[in-house]
Design a protein around this motif. Sequence first.
Motif, mmCIF file in Angstrom:
data_model
loop_
_atom_site.group_PDB
_atom_site.id
_atom_site.type_symbol
_atom_site.label_atom_id
_atom_site.label_comp_id
_atom_site.label_asym_id
_atom_site.label_seq_id
_atom_site.Cartn_x
_atom_site.Cartn_y
_atom_site.Cartn_z
ATOM 1 N N ALA A 130 1.008 -1.204 -0.231
ATOM 2 C CA ALA A 130 -0.058 -0.147 0.086
ATOM 3 C C ALA A 130 1.115 0.748 -0.050
ATOM 4 N N PHE A 131 1.960 1.298 0.346
ATOM 5 C CA PHE A 131 2.861 2.398 0.607
ATOM 6 C C PHE A 131 3.479 2.410 -0.651
ATOM 7 N N ALA A 132 3.465 1.861 -1.602
ATOM 8 C CA ALA A 132 4.545 1.846 -2.868
ATOM 9 C C ALA A 132 3.329 2.107 -3.172
ATOM 10 N N ALA A 133 2.105 2.161 -3.405
ATOM 11 C CA ALA A 133 1.766 2.376 -4.280
ATOM 12 C C ALA A 133 0.676 3.442 -3.940
ATOM 13 N N GLY A 134 1.142 4.443 -2.735
ATOM 14 C CA GLY A 134 0.858 5.568 -3.077
ATOM 15 C C GLY A 134 1.747 6.562 -2.767
ATOM 16 N N PHE A 135 3.219 6.163 -2.663
ATOM 17 C CA PHE A 135 4.016 7.177 -3.341
ATOM 18 C C PHE A 135 3.701 6.857 -5.131
ATOM 19 N N CYS A 136 3.771 5.643 -6.039
ATOM 20 C CA CYS A 136 3.287 6.257 -7.193
ATOM 21 C C CYS A 136 2.395 6.885 -7.644
ATOM 22 N N THR A 137 1.563 6.611 -7.002
ATOM 23 C CA THR A 137 0.192 7.591 -7.688
ATOM 24 C C THR A 137 0.395 8.357 -7.456
ATOM 25 N N THR A 138 0.747 8.964 -6.363
ATOM 26 C CA THR A 138 1.201 10.136 -6.488
ATOM 27 C C THR A 138 2.309 11.207 -7.129
ATOM 28 N N LEU A 139 3.116 10.558 -7.065
ATOM 29 C CA LEU A 139 3.959 10.877 -8.511
ATOM 30 C C LEU A 139 3.842 10.875 -10.200
ATOM 31 N N VAL A 140 2.332 10.184 -10.782
ATOM 32 C CA VAL A 140 1.475 9.991 -12.251
ATOM 33 C C VAL A 140 0.732 10.818 -11.852
ATOM 34 N N LEU A 193 1.185 12.403 2.176
ATOM 35 C CA LEU A 193 0.717 12.204 2.745
ATOM 36 C C LEU A 193 -0.212 11.364 2.922
ATOM 37 N N ARG A 194 -1.432 12.297 2.215
ATOM 38 C CA ARG A 194 -2.506 12.101 1.786
ATOM 39 C C ARG A 194 -3.020 10.807 1.806
ATOM 40 N N LEU A 195 -1.874 10.079 0.109
ATOM 41 C CA LEU A 195 -2.201 9.283 -0.464
ATOM 42 C C LEU A 195 -1.575 7.978 0.354
ATOM 43 N N GLY A 196 -0.456 7.956 0.473
ATOM 44 C CA GLY A 196 0.215 7.669 0.915
ATOM 45 C C GLY A 196 0.001 6.702 2.451
ATOM 46 N N SER A 197 -0.668 7.464 3.437
ATOM 47 C CA SER A 197 -1.497 7.261 4.516
ATOM 48 C C SER A 197 -2.829 6.273 4.081
ATOM 49 N N TRP A 198 -3.670 7.245 2.900
ATOM 50 C CA TRP A 198 -5.172 6.664 2.798
ATOM 51 C C TRP A 198 -4.666 5.140 1.997
ATOM 52 N N ASN A 199 -3.798 5.088 1.719
ATOM 53 C CA ASN A 199 -3.456 3.537 1.031
ATOM 54 C C ASN A 199 -3.301 2.900 1.816
ATOM 55 N N ILE A 200 -2.354 2.924 2.430
ATOM 56 C CA ILE A 200 -2.032 2.095 4.084
ATOM 57 C C ILE A 200 -3.258 1.599 4.868
#
Length: 317
Positions: free
Chosen positions: A229-239, A286-293
């Motif tokens: 979930a953490f990895a998914a949050g970072f990739c999502t934010t970047l894109v 912070l939002r997408l990473g924590s939200w995904n987790i």
Amino acid sequence: MSGVSGTSRARITDSAPTATVKFFGAGVAACAADLVTFPLDTAKVRLQIQGEAKPSPWSQKVKYKGVFGTIRTMVKTEGPRSLYNGLVAGLQRQMSFASVRIGLYDATKQLYAKGSENAGIGSRLMAGCTTGAVAVVIAQPTDVVKVRFQAQARLLEGSAMKRYNGTFDAYRTIARDEGIKGLWKGCLPNVTRNALVNCSELVTYDIIKELILKHNLMTDNMPCHFSAAFAAGFCTTLVASPVDVVKTRFMNSVPGQYSSASNCAITMLIKEGPTAFYKGFMPSFLRLGSWNIVMFVTYEQIKRRVMQVQQSWESPF
């Protein structure tokens, strides 16, 4: 407590959840994630729209600086409740939005893979695009209202009047003043954004979780779900950040400010430069990473617990 043997217990845990369980589980998990991370989302919206107003003595001074600076400023000037402006619409959005884009992802992936258990990257990407686009079309009015509420204080600088008095008043007012189309304002950039978000978020989570389990790095439990979930949050934010900023600006704009989403993007580029497209990147992460987790960990637990309870009823002994 029912006396379930170890073998039965393993079989219960490993049973695949039904589409209905995934659909409602995704909505509930997304609402839980929103409750936890909503202040970060509000801070992100405030930072993203900062700078879009016409130049004035007030606007020459940057009001919001950084994620936590924005939160502190909002609490100080508007009170703690301002961090949750638009929460009702946000929860309405997640129940109608996440249920479709996340809850129906596996079923759609299987459809594109023609029933194969080993879906390729193409099938996953197509499934992410499909469920993301359909979810946006269904839930767009709730997203418009949520963004308007989160940005509302920006419109109060020179006026004591609130833009909307409540969630349902916002739906009525937008439909009356801007037409029914106003509730679907920004739908195209939002479809684009969520196609990117769904592909990067769900496909990244799907693939990383699969690799972790395939190479026996972790078992199919909370640490595995957390890492994926953490990895998914970072990739999502970047894109998704550039499209997200345009979407937020366009949905929050008054009638006539921008002729289209592309006009909004061009105006941003000319007036504020390319870095404007990554305004609010840190709160977005912070939002997408924590939200995904929170969402994925909760979603996995809901699926597992519901299936355990369901099968315990079916096989009590």
